[in-house]
Write an enzyme that holds these catalytic residues in place. Structure first.
Site, short mmCIF file in Angstrom:
data_model
loop_
_atom_site.label_atom_id
_atom_site.label_comp_id
_atom_site.label_asym_id
_atom_site.label_seq_id
_atom_site.Cartn_x
_atom_site.Cartn_y
_atom_site.Cartn_z
N LEU A 54 44.89 42.76 35.88
CA LEU A 54 44.99 42.10 37.18
C LEU A 54 44.99 40.60 36.94
CD1 LEU A 54 42.49 44.18 39.40
CD2 LEU A 54 44.98 44.31 39.39
N ASP A 55 45.77 39.89 37.74
CA ASP A 55 45.86 38.45 37.60
C ASP A 55 44.51 37.78 37.87
OD1 ASP A 55 48.54 38.69 37.05
OD2 ASP A 55 49.16 38.34 39.13
N TYR A 56 44.41 36.54 37.45
CA TYR A 56 43.19 35.72 37.65
C TYR A 56 42.80 35.67 39.12
CZ TYR A 56 40.16 31.57 37.36
OH TYR A 56 39.10 30.70 37.44
#
Length: 333
Positions: free
Chosen positions: A124-126
């Site tokens: 998952l992205d930041y």
């Protein structure tokens, strides 16, 4: 006088003893370094040694042997048992083991394992929160992440901009992005209006920033993104952001079925892990006040309601609200 029987040549006639241990590429893949095919390439490239000697294709290894990858010892684990973890990722954490910018990683909160290591199933992205799965079985992780697995990933999205019927239709039919055509298999309204408009979207793959890029292709901006489902798994409402929960045996077996793999025995958590988990549950029990509707996406009531009212493909009008959707998740679990 009868001619004496010629003694048998034990070296040539005796059956060769079966090779012991597991195939080297299988052991390497299980640790999460990559697929078996990729590990075969690493062996051919001379990156692997066994007990100090250069490995070759066809080698088998036992638990007592020392495997090194690029000169570093490998923690292979026993391979016969597995553990799987569900983590509620907050924004502001990266999915790599170490970050050159010094940001917090998702691995820092997880309990330690005696052998092997935790491997994330996807990323998952930041700035993306929500459901993230971990396992100690690298082969399982690779199989679940492979596009051929066709596993639904559902996200709750807050969108800024004018969402038209044409934009919805385009994202359902497919949009050409930099890395190929991408599409949502389902888009459902989650209510709200203006800068607080919510949608539930479903993808069958996990390309980098794919949800955001699909909306951006229509001139729209995603201001909040949260993964709410992976296959049949949702985050229980009691698991708050930054907390984790060990998956039960039936849930782990479900992951192996989704991956098309035979199930494995489940390794129980250590006494230290159980004690830490109880302390975490105690913190959950002390939570007071109203629940955030955004964080309640995995409640049993929401899941039960969603199964009663499964949507058809395409956009549906939802009730307008100034807040995030309350228990309006619609899934195909």
């Amino acid at each position: 006088m009868a001619k004496a029987d010629k003694p048998k040549d034990s070296a040539s006639d005796a059956a060769a003893p079966p090779k012991e241990g597991e195939k080297l590429q299988k052991v390497l893949a299980r640790t999460g370094l990559g697929s078996r095919r990729e590990m075969e390439r690493w062996i051919e490239q001379g990156r692997i040694t066994i007990d100090g000697k250069l490995a070759s294709l066809g080698d088998r290894v036992g638990a007592e042997q020392r495997i090194e990858v690029d000169g570093r010892p490998l923690a292979a684990g026993d391979g016969e048992k597995t553990r799987c973890m569900l983590y509620h990722k907050p924004t502001g954490e990266v999915c790599s083991r170490k970050d050159p910018e010094g940001r917090r990683t998702v691995f820092e909160r997880l309990p330690k394992v005696k052998s092997g290591r935790w491997i994330s199933i996807g990323r998952l992205d930041y700035n993306t929160s929500g459901l993230l799965l971990f396992t100690t079985d690298g082969e399982l992780a690779n199989a679940l992440m492979h596009p051929s697995a066709n596993i639904e990933r559902e996200y709750m999205v807050r969108v800024m901009g004018d969402v038209t019927e044409e934009a919805i239709k385009a994202m359902l039919e497919g949009v050409m992005l930099d890395d190929g055509v991408a599409r949502f298999t389902d888009i459902q309204s989650g209510g709200g209006d203006g800068i607080n408009t919510w949608y539930y979207v479903v993808l069958m793959e996990g390309r980098n920033r794919e949800v955001r890029r699909l909306w951006e292709s229509q001139g729209l901006t995603v201001s909040r993104l949260k993964r709410v489902r992976y296959g049949d798994l949702l985050v229980p409402s009691k698991v708050k952001q930054g907390q984790y929960q060990e998956l039960a045996t039936n849930e782990i077996n479900g992951l192996y079925r989704m991956a098309g793999m035979p199930t494995k025995d489940v390794a129980p958590p250590s006494r230290e892990d159980r004690s830490k988990h109880k302390r975490m549950e105690g913190k959950r029990g002390r939570v007071r006040g109203n629940k955030s509707p955004v964080d309640d996406f995995g409640s049993r009531d929401a899941r039960k309601d969603a199964r009663k009212d499964r949507p058809t493909k395409g956009r549906k009008s939802g009730s307008k609200s100034s807040s995030a959707p309350k228990n309006k998740r619609r899934t195909r679990a």
